[in-house]
Design an enzyme around this catalytic site. Structure first.
Site, PDB file in Angstrom:
ATOM      1  N   SER A  63      31.233 -35.572  12.311  1.00 46.84           N
ATOM      2  CA  SER A  63      31.474 -34.126  12.336  1.00 46.84           C
ATOM      3  C   SER A  63      30.551 -33.315  11.431  1.00 46.84           C
ATOM      4  O   SER A  63      30.570 -32.088  11.493  1.00 46.84           O
ATOM      5  CB  SER A  63      32.929 -33.829  11.982  1.00 46.84           C
ATOM      6  OG  SER A  63      33.741 -34.167  13.071  1.00 46.84           O
ATOM      7  N   LYS A  66      28.495 -30.944  13.309  1.00 49.12           N
ATOM      8  CA  LYS A  66      29.023 -29.646  13.763  1.00 49.12           C
ATOM      9  C   LYS A  66      28.317 -28.481  13.056  1.00 49.12           C
ATOM     10  O   LYS A  66      28.246 -27.380  13.588  1.00 49.12           O
ATOM     11  CB  LYS A  66      30.543 -29.585  13.544  1.00 49.12           C
ATOM     12  CG  LYS A  66      31.321 -30.565  14.465  1.00 49.12           C
ATOM     13  CD  LYS A  66      32.814 -30.580  14.163  1.00 49.12           C
ATOM     14  CE  LYS A  66      33.688 -31.277  15.186  1.00 49.12           C
ATOM     15  NZ  LYS A  66      33.703 -32.713  15.230  1.00 49.12           N
ATOM     16  N   TYR A 190      28.774 -33.750  23.426  1.00 48.36           N
ATOM     17  CA  TYR A 190      29.494 -33.731  22.142  1.00 48.36           C
ATOM     18  C   TYR A 190      29.559 -35.128  21.510  1.00 48.36           C
ATOM     19  O   TYR A 190      29.306 -35.303  20.312  1.00 48.36           O
ATOM     20  CB  TYR A 190      30.908 -33.155  22.358  1.00 48.36           C
ATOM     21  CG  TYR A 190      31.816 -33.314  21.161  1.00 48.36           C
ATOM     22  CD1 TYR A 190      31.749 -32.445  20.085  1.00 48.36           C
ATOM     23  CD2 TYR A 190      32.739 -34.359  21.110  1.00 48.36           C
ATOM     24  CE1 TYR A 190      32.579 -32.606  18.983  1.00 48.36           C
ATOM     25  CE2 TYR A 190      33.572 -34.526  20.010  1.00 48.36           C
ATOM     26  CZ  TYR A 190      33.480 -33.652  18.951  1.00 48.36           C
ATOM     27  OH  TYR A 190      34.288 -33.824  17.858  1.00 48.36           O
ATOM     28  N   TYR A 238      38.891 -29.504   7.442  1.00 50.66           N
ATOM     29  CA  TYR A 238      40.149 -29.475   8.216  1.00 50.66           C
ATOM     30  C   TYR A 238      41.315 -29.018   7.347  1.00 50.66           C
ATOM     31  O   TYR A 238      41.175 -28.047   6.603  1.00 50.66           O
ATOM     32  CB  TYR A 238      40.421 -30.855   8.858  1.00 50.66           C
ATOM     33  CG  TYR A 238      39.175 -31.485   9.403  1.00 50.66           C
ATOM     34  CD1 TYR A 238      38.514 -30.883  10.467  1.00 50.66           C
ATOM     35  CD2 TYR A 238      38.612 -32.624   8.844  1.00 50.66           C
ATOM     36  CE1 TYR A 238      37.339 -31.431  10.969  1.00 50.66           C
ATOM     37  CE2 TYR A 238      37.442 -33.168   9.347  1.00 50.66           C
ATOM     38  CZ  TYR A 238      36.818 -32.567  10.397  1.00 50.66           C
ATOM     39  OH  TYR A 238      35.664 -33.098  10.882  1.00 50.66           O
ATOM     40  N   VAL A 256      34.058 -38.214   9.896  1.00 48.98           N
ATOM     41  CA  VAL A 256      34.845 -39.448   9.767  1.00 48.98           C
ATOM     42  C   VAL A 256      34.000 -40.685   9.474  1.00 48.98           C
ATOM     43  O   VAL A 256      34.546 -41.754   9.207  1.00 48.98           O
ATOM     44  CB  VAL A 256      35.730 -39.784  10.997  1.00 48.98           C
ATOM     45  CG1 VAL A 256      36.993 -38.976  11.023  1.00 48.98           C
ATOM     46  CG2 VAL A 256      34.980 -39.692  12.287  1.00 48.98           C
TER      47      VAL A 256
HETATM   48  N1  GLN Z   1      33.791 -38.290  16.822  1.00 49.27           N
HETATM   49  C1  GLN Z   1      34.925 -37.784  16.117  1.00 49.27           C
HETATM   50  C2  GLN Z   1      35.867 -37.122  17.088  1.00 49.27           C
HETATM   51  O1  GLN Z   1      35.422 -36.340  17.885  1.00 49.27           O
HETATM   52  C3  GLN Z   1      34.459 -36.799  15.068  1.00 49.27           C
HETATM   53  C4  GLN Z   1      35.583 -36.312  14.216  1.00 49.27           C
HETATM   54  C5  GLN Z   1      35.244 -36.205  12.751  1.00 49.27           C
HETATM   55  O2  GLN Z   1      34.211 -36.593  12.251  1.00 49.27           O
HETATM   56  N2  GLN Z   1      36.204 -35.711  12.022  1.00 49.27           N
HETATM   57  O3  GLN Z   1      37.046 -37.408  17.081  1.00 49.27           O
END
Ligand code: GLN
Length: 303
Positions: A63, A66, A190, A238, A256
């Site tokens: 993420s 993003k 994505y 988050y 993550v």
């Molecule tokens: N690939 C993960 C997802 O889309 C990315 C989420 C994350 O890094 N928090 O669930």
């Protein structure tokens, strides 16, 4: 201030830490990562870079991508993007679907999964997925000043195979008219963007454009830099965003894979990586390490 000594001290403390959090295990590629690893890298305003630990080991940025996707999408679409995604913290998990029904398919912000899926979808209105991914990689490589940054196809495949929640989010938003492409197409792009791999040293360099320092690569306008930083501060972790702001006082975006990109405006671009996660899915030691750094340097956007 002796940043090198501070970094060394942080590295030593993190190496000894007995409680390293839990590595993400929803895909085999992440489940297999050794939780004993730790790296931190800092680029200072004068361009000097200092790193400790496993700073040359590539990891899945997940993420953190993003941030780059948002910068690219704002460049392509401008403020029209905000018709489709909000700018408020969600207070919920990164993959939550809860608010989408109340808020009629409009995700809270571009850093939760639903919001990032919309951001990718928006760019795909003018780009084929392959073109978009090429452009995103070019953006990240230019930002980092390094062409050796790639997408891990195995991770992208596993993300697709386990992506039921993301498919649910995409279909749900499409039902409200907030996804213009087929969910398979948007999510294909994505999942690949989540699968970008970088080293901690590369990630710190890639964050230079957000430092607000004239000598650094200028990929977006100064006003947009401030706004992306504001979103990182309010939404980058988050339901742990408030706690991160309280403990660290700097904008950051986690993934993550255990990576966090942190910006000390005017001073530094900081990347930290440790694969074990806390309850909110943010790097446990990564957060502790930047908290230690902020305390020892006094860096904070709050004075
Ligand atoms: N690939 C993960 C997802 O889309 C990315 C989420 C994350 O890094 N928090 O669930």
């Amino acid at each position: 201030m002796d940043i090198a000594a501070i970094l060394k001290e942080i590295d030593a403390a993190m190496r000894l830490s007995p409680n390293r959090g839990r590595v993400a295990d929803y895909i085999p590629e992440l489940a297999a990562v050794d939780p004993g690893q730790f790296a931190m890298s800092i680029v200072l305003a004068d361009g000097t870079q200092l790193s400790v630990g496993d700073a040359e080991v590539p990891f899945s940025i997940q993420s953190v991508s993003k941030v780059f996707a948002l910068a690219l999408a704002l460049g392509r679409l401008g403020d029209r993007l905000w018709d489709r995604v909000g700018r408020e913290p969600s207070g919920l998990a990164f993959n939550s679907i809860l608010q989408l029904e109340h808020e009629r398919g409009l995700p809270r912000n571009p850093f939760i999964n639903a919001g990032a899926i919309v951001v990718t979808d928006a760019v795909l209105s003018t780009h084929a997925p392959r073109e978009y991914l090429g452009e995103l990689l070019r953006f990240i490589r230019t930002a980092a000043g390094d062409d050796d940054i790639h997408i891990n196809q195995g991770v992208a495949r596993s993300e697709t195979e386990t992506g039921n929640r993301n498919f649910a989010l995409a279909h749900y938003m499409r039902a409200f008219g907030n996804l213009t492409n087929a969910p398979e197409l948007t999510l294909g792009a994505y999942f690949h963007q989540c699968a970008v791999e970088m080293t901690c040293a590369q990630l710190a360099r890639a964050g230079r454009f957000l430092m607000g320092v004239p000598d650094m690569p200028r990929l977006v306008s100064p006003e947009r830099v401030r706004r992306i930083n504001a979103l990182m501060m309010t939404c980058g972790h988050y339901d742990g965003s408030g706690d991160f702001a309280y403990r660290v006082g700097l904008p950051g975006k986690s993934g993550v894979g255990g990576g966090i990109l942190v910006i000390a405006p005017g001073r530094a671009s900081i990347a930290v990586w440790s694969p074990g996660l806390n309850e909110q899915g943010n790097s446990k030691l990564g957060t502790e390490a930047v908290e230690m750094l902020a305390r020892q340097t006094g860096w904070s956007v709050f004075g």
